[in-house]
Design an enzyme around this catalytic site. Structure first.
Site, PDB file in Angstrom:
ATOM      1  N   ASP A  22       0.855  -1.188   0.000  1.00  0.00           N
ATOM      2  CA  ASP A  22       0.000   0.000   0.000  1.00  0.00           C
ATOM      3  C   ASP A  22       0.892   1.241   0.000  1.00  0.00           C
ATOM      4  O   ASP A  22       1.844   1.317   0.782  1.00  0.00           O
ATOM      5  CB  ASP A  22      -0.886  -0.040   1.252  1.00  0.00           C
ATOM      6  CG  ASP A  22      -1.758   1.194   1.387  1.00  0.00           C
ATOM      7  OD1 ASP A  22      -1.981   1.885   0.363  1.00  0.00           O
ATOM      8  OD2 ASP A  22      -2.225   1.460   2.511  1.00  0.00           O
ATOM      9  N   ASN A  24      -0.688   4.534  -0.360  1.00  0.00           N
ATOM     10  CA  ASN A  24      -1.453   5.759  -0.053  1.00  0.00           C
ATOM     11  C   ASN A  24      -2.263   5.665   1.235  1.00  0.00           C
ATOM     12  O   ASN A  24      -3.186   6.432   1.459  1.00  0.00           O
ATOM     13  CB  ASN A  24      -2.362   6.129  -1.234  1.00  0.00           C
ATOM     14  CG  ASN A  24      -3.408   5.056  -1.496  1.00  0.00           C
ATOM     15  OD1 ASN A  24      -3.345   3.972  -0.898  1.00  0.00           O
ATOM     16  ND2 ASN A  24      -4.355   5.336  -2.361  1.00  0.00           N
ATOM     17  N   ASP A  26      -4.484   3.472   2.530  1.00  0.00           N
ATOM     18  CA  ASP A  26      -5.887   3.066   2.664  1.00  0.00           C
ATOM     19  C   ASP A  26      -6.024   1.582   3.041  1.00  0.00           C
ATOM     20  O   ASP A  26      -7.119   1.028   3.035  1.00  0.00           O
ATOM     21  CB  ASP A  26      -6.679   3.366   1.370  1.00  0.00           C
ATOM     22  CG  ASP A  26      -6.149   2.588   0.172  1.00  0.00           C
ATOM     23  OD1 ASP A  26      -5.161   1.815   0.333  1.00  0.00           O
ATOM     24  OD2 ASP A  26      -6.704   2.728  -0.928  1.00  0.00           O
ATOM     25  N   ASP A  30      -1.485  -1.088  -4.016  1.00  0.00           N
ATOM     26  CA  ASP A  30      -1.772  -0.310  -5.230  1.00  0.00           C
ATOM     27  C   ASP A  30      -0.571  -0.310  -6.178  1.00  0.00           C
ATOM     28  O   ASP A  30       0.476  -0.884  -5.867  1.00  0.00           O
ATOM     29  CB  ASP A  30      -2.176   1.127  -4.853  1.00  0.00           C
ATOM     30  CG  ASP A  30      -1.228   1.708  -3.809  1.00  0.00           C
ATOM     31  OD1 ASP A  30      -0.004   1.600  -4.024  1.00  0.00           O
ATOM     32  OD2 ASP A  30      -1.700   2.235  -2.777  1.00  0.00           O
ATOM     33  N   ASP A  99      -4.000  -9.669 -16.133  1.00  0.00           N
ATOM     34  CA  ASP A  99      -5.073 -10.648 -16.025  1.00  0.00           C
ATOM     35  C   ASP A  99      -6.173 -10.187 -16.972  1.00  0.00           C
ATOM     36  O   ASP A  99      -6.520  -8.999 -16.981  1.00  0.00           O
ATOM     37  CB  ASP A  99      -5.586 -10.632 -14.579  1.00  0.00           C
ATOM     38  CG  ASP A  99      -5.973 -12.002 -14.082  1.00  0.00           C
ATOM     39  OD1 ASP A  99      -6.786 -12.643 -14.760  1.00  0.00           O
ATOM     40  OD2 ASP A  99      -5.490 -12.409 -13.015  1.00  0.00           O
ATOM     41  N   ASP A 195      -8.423 -15.528 -17.500  1.00  0.00           N
ATOM     42  CA  ASP A 195      -9.232 -16.098 -16.417  1.00  0.00           C
ATOM     43  C   ASP A 195     -10.187 -17.165 -16.973  1.00  0.00           C
ATOM     44  O   ASP A 195     -10.783 -16.987 -18.034  1.00  0.00           O
ATOM     45  CB  ASP A 195     -10.036 -14.942 -15.803  1.00  0.00           C
ATOM     46  CG  ASP A 195     -10.660 -15.285 -14.479  1.00  0.00           C
ATOM     47  OD1 ASP A 195      -9.934 -15.625 -13.540  1.00  0.00           O
ATOM     48  OD2 ASP A 195     -11.907 -15.199 -14.376  1.00  0.00           O
ATOM     49  N   GLU A 258      -5.833 -19.908 -17.652  1.00  0.00           N
ATOM     50  CA  GLU A 258      -6.189 -20.582 -16.395  1.00  0.00           C
ATOM     51  C   GLU A 258      -7.155 -21.706 -16.745  1.00  0.00           C
ATOM     52  O   GLU A 258      -8.253 -21.457 -17.243  1.00  0.00           O
ATOM     53  CB  GLU A 258      -6.872 -19.616 -15.425  1.00  0.00           C
ATOM     54  CG  GLU A 258      -7.175 -20.299 -14.097  1.00  0.00           C
ATOM     55  CD  GLU A 258      -8.336 -19.700 -13.297  1.00  0.00           C
ATOM     56  OE1 GLU A 258      -8.402 -19.965 -12.086  1.00  0.00           O
ATOM     57  OE2 GLU A 258      -9.168 -18.978 -13.869  1.00  0.00           O
ATOM     58  N   HIS A 319      -3.672 -17.217  -6.177  1.00  0.00           N
ATOM     59  CA  HIS A 319      -4.564 -16.532  -5.233  1.00  0.00           C
ATOM     60  C   HIS A 319      -5.856 -17.301  -4.944  1.00  0.00           C
ATOM     61  O   HIS A 319      -6.710 -16.807  -4.223  1.00  0.00           O
ATOM     62  CB  HIS A 319      -4.896 -15.147  -5.792  1.00  0.00           C
ATOM     63  CG  HIS A 319      -5.658 -15.230  -7.089  1.00  0.00           C
ATOM     64  ND1 HIS A 319      -5.066 -15.592  -8.280  1.00  0.00           N
ATOM     65  CD2 HIS A 319      -6.959 -15.059  -7.364  1.00  0.00           C
ATOM     66  CE1 HIS A 319      -5.969 -15.615  -9.230  1.00  0.00           C
ATOM     67  NE2 HIS A 319      -7.132 -15.298  -8.703  1.00  0.00           N
ATOM     68  N   ASP A 320      -6.005 -18.478  -5.560  1.00  0.00           N
ATOM     69  CA  ASP A 320      -7.205 -19.289  -5.316  1.00  0.00           C
ATOM     70  C   ASP A 320      -6.905 -20.556  -4.530  1.00  0.00           C
ATOM     71  O   ASP A 320      -7.826 -21.330  -4.250  1.00  0.00           O
ATOM     72  CB  ASP A 320      -7.833 -19.720  -6.662  1.00  0.00           C
ATOM     73  CG  ASP A 320      -8.341 -18.545  -7.464  1.00  0.00           C
ATOM     74  OD1 ASP A 320      -8.852 -17.588  -6.857  1.00  0.00           O
ATOM     75  OD2 ASP A 320      -8.227 -18.579  -8.709  1.00  0.00           O
TER      76      ASP A 320
HETATM   77  C1  GLC Z   1     -10.710 -17.361 -11.559  1.00  0.00           C
HETATM   78  C2  GLC Z   1      -9.961 -16.458 -10.617  1.00  0.00           C
HETATM   79  C3  GLC Z   1     -10.736 -16.361  -9.344  1.00  0.00           C
HETATM   80  C4  GLC Z   1     -12.082 -15.738  -9.649  1.00  0.00           C
HETATM   81  C5  GLC Z   1     -12.814 -16.530 -10.720  1.00  0.00           C
HETATM   82  C6  GLC Z   1     -13.957 -15.757 -11.293  1.00  0.00           C
HETATM   83  O1  GLC Z   1     -10.757 -18.660 -11.124  1.00  0.00           O
HETATM   84  O2  GLC Z   1      -8.663 -16.917 -10.446  1.00  0.00           O
HETATM   85  O3  GLC Z   1     -10.061 -15.622  -8.372  1.00  0.00           O
HETATM   86  O4  GLC Z   1     -12.866 -15.671  -8.499  1.00  0.00           O
HETATM   87  O5  GLC Z   1     -11.989 -16.846 -11.799  1.00  0.00           O
HETATM   88  O6  GLC Z   1     -13.478 -14.721 -12.096  1.00  0.00           O
END
Ligand code: GLC
Length: 526
Positions: A22, A24, A26, A30, A99, A195, A258, A319-320
């Protein structure tokens, strides 16, 4: 000889921008925060950053609900900040991958606002509207269809109802989305991670999905059906090829998909004549059991299924998915690092993996992730792996001056970049050492992967090219004696055996991995 494309020898580092830095005050990371940390990434040795969505979004799914494909959300900064970041990335010799979220928009996207306004609206057909819903299920729980009072029809949403699915059979959708790709490519972005690539096109008759005989109570509700008609449809490959053609209009770019599918189906996403995704993400290591046998099988299965000429890739986290260090524990996390960085092809790691960052427990009142909010308690929540990067031991770990949007791990006083930097034996140093090794030995990137075996908890393979490497990974918690040829240890996961000469037999400590450069004369013994 033709130089290989940059992405083939790259280590890609995923940044979840809300949680990196971060700038700024909040409590949310960013773009300027990322700029401030680029030198850290250069020192780590990675080649490219993939940044999760930064487009304008109501943040129902934290940016995966896009309201404008050609803008920057004010939470992250401005378009000028983005251009500045891109320039700073490039000036350091790094690449930037964005992304791209093609399956759905936000319900606040002007296209959807128009589409839902009337059945006669020219954008009506940009989304998937039906009088009758099919039985399809949302990935975040419940039906994938939402009834809309205004026009008394249902629209499809494979994820949240705030994420209506686009109709990719409509040529205008295609044209508009491809122009969005061109917009970023024109600015100089080096490629995209697409995605849910395998979900983009659905059955044109919306046939009901069959029941999943493997479904058990307590699993997420969308496991009740097999997504036969709502995912991985044959027509998707034409679309992927068209997307690739757009990316190829610009020199030297990459298209990554993905895709969560079994390996045989995954491979089809390289496309006919390899004109599909350059890299369909290989998530096998995230999903398999952590044992020498299981990983050996995954490696041989994947290598054996690769189409001729297709470039391999391996992923250690995103991140999933639960963080690796939580899945396998701190000592095996070091083994996992060595495994990733000695496999062939393009590699992707997730921010904080180099620190051995673990999942952070999230109390019910702290939950942010809609996947957890919709179906609490089923282990669907992704907040634990999205917590702020710990940079130092100051208040809020140097991530922010404010209250962070997700809690910081309570081990941050000792587990932070600054502390690990000072400890020469830390996992951070191990990552740096392994990435450096890969850079200085192209054999590790491109050579054949050979003789994969699993014995007494030890995964063993060789990389044979201009040089000859033997990788031994003790994935068990017991010490073990292994037979080897003759050579020199280049790296060991404990970082204390560098340059040791070894011959005939080697004692591996529990959870010890080594990379040995074999003397050419011993090759025939192995
Ligand atoms: C992908 C992303 C995930 C998101 C999903 C819907 O799997 O990695 O984080 O919630 O798509 O866009």
């Amino acid at each position: 000889m033709q130089k290989s494309p940059w992405w083939q020898h790259s280590v890609i580092y995923e940044i979840y921008p809300r949680s990196f830095q971060d700038s700024n005050g909040d409590g949310i990371g960013d773009l300027n925060g990322i700029v401030a940390r680029l030198d850290y990434l250069v020192k780590l040795g990675v080649d490219a950053v993939w940044i999760s969505p930064i487009y304008p979004s109501p943040m129902a799914d934290f940016g995966y609900d896009v309201a404008d494909y050609c803008g920057i959300d004010p939470i992250f900064g401005t378009m000028d900040d983005f251009k500045h970041l891109l320039a700073e990335v490039h000036s350091r010799g790094l690449r930037m991958i964005l992304d791209f979220v093609p399956n759905h928009t936000s319900d606040y996207h002007p296209w959807f606002i128009e589409s839902r306004s009337s059945r006669m609206n020219p954008k009506r057909d940009w989304y998937l509207w039906r009088d009758q819903p099919s039985n399809w299920l949302s990935n975040f729980g419940g039906s994938a269809w939402e009834f809309d009072e205004t026009t008394r029809q249902y629209y499809l949403h494979s994820f949240l109802k705030q994420q209506p699915d686009l109709n990719w059979r409509n040529p205008d959708v295609k044209a508009a989305m491809f122009d969005a790709l061109r917009f970023w490519l024109g600015l100089g972005v080096d490629g995209f991670r697409v995605d849910v690539m395998w979900l983009m096109i659905k059955d044109d008759q919306f046939r009901d999905n069959p029941p999943n005989p493997g479904y058990r109570l307590g699993q997420p509700s969308n496991n009740r059906l097999l997504p036969v008609y709502s995912s991985d449809r044959p027509e998707v490959h034409q679309l992927v090829a068209a997307m690739r053609a757009v990316v190829d209009e610009f020199p030297d770019r990459v298209l990554i998909g993905e895709i969560y599918l079994p390996v045989q189906q995954l491979m089809t996403y390289y496309g006919a004549g390899l004109k599909g995704a350059n890299l369909p993400f290989n998530f096998q290591l995230l999903q398999c059991a952590w044992s020498a046998e299981a990983v050996a099988q995954v490696i041989t299965g994947y290598e054996g299924a690769l189409p001729i000429g297709a470039w391999p890739n391996w992923v250690l986290g995103n991140h999933d998915q639960p963080r690796m260090a939580t899945r396998v524990g701190p000592s095996q996390a070091r083994v996992a690092a060595m495994l990733l960085l000695t496999l062939p092809g393009t590699l992707t790691m997730y921010y904080g993996e180099e620190l051995g960052m673990t999942n952070v427990p999230i109390a019910p009142e702290q939950v942010q992730d809609p996947a957890e909010k919709n179906e609490p308690g089923l282990g669907q929540g992704r907040d634990p792996e999205r917590t702020p990067m710990p940079w130092d031991d100051s208040h809020c770990a140097g991530f922010t001056a404010a209250s962070p949007w997700l809690p910081i791990g309570d081990d941050y006083a000792s587990l932070n970049v600054e502390a690990l930097e000072q400890n020469q034996d830390s996992i951070l140093h191990l990552y740096r050492r392994l990435i450096g090794l890969r850079r200085s030995h192209p054999t590790l990137v491109k050579a054949k992967l050979d003789v994969v075996t699993a014995d007494s908890g030890v995964l063993r393979f060789q990389r044979v090219g201009e040089e000859h490497f033997l990788v031994l990974l003790n994935m068990s918690h017991n010490p073990v004696q292994v037979e080897i040829g003759q050579g020199t240890i280049l790296v060991c996961t404990y970082l204390d055996r560098e340059a040791q000469q070894v011959k005939d037999s080697l004692h591996l400590r529990a959870a010890e991995g080594v990379v040995i450069q074999l003397d050419q004369s011993t090759e025939k013994l192995l």
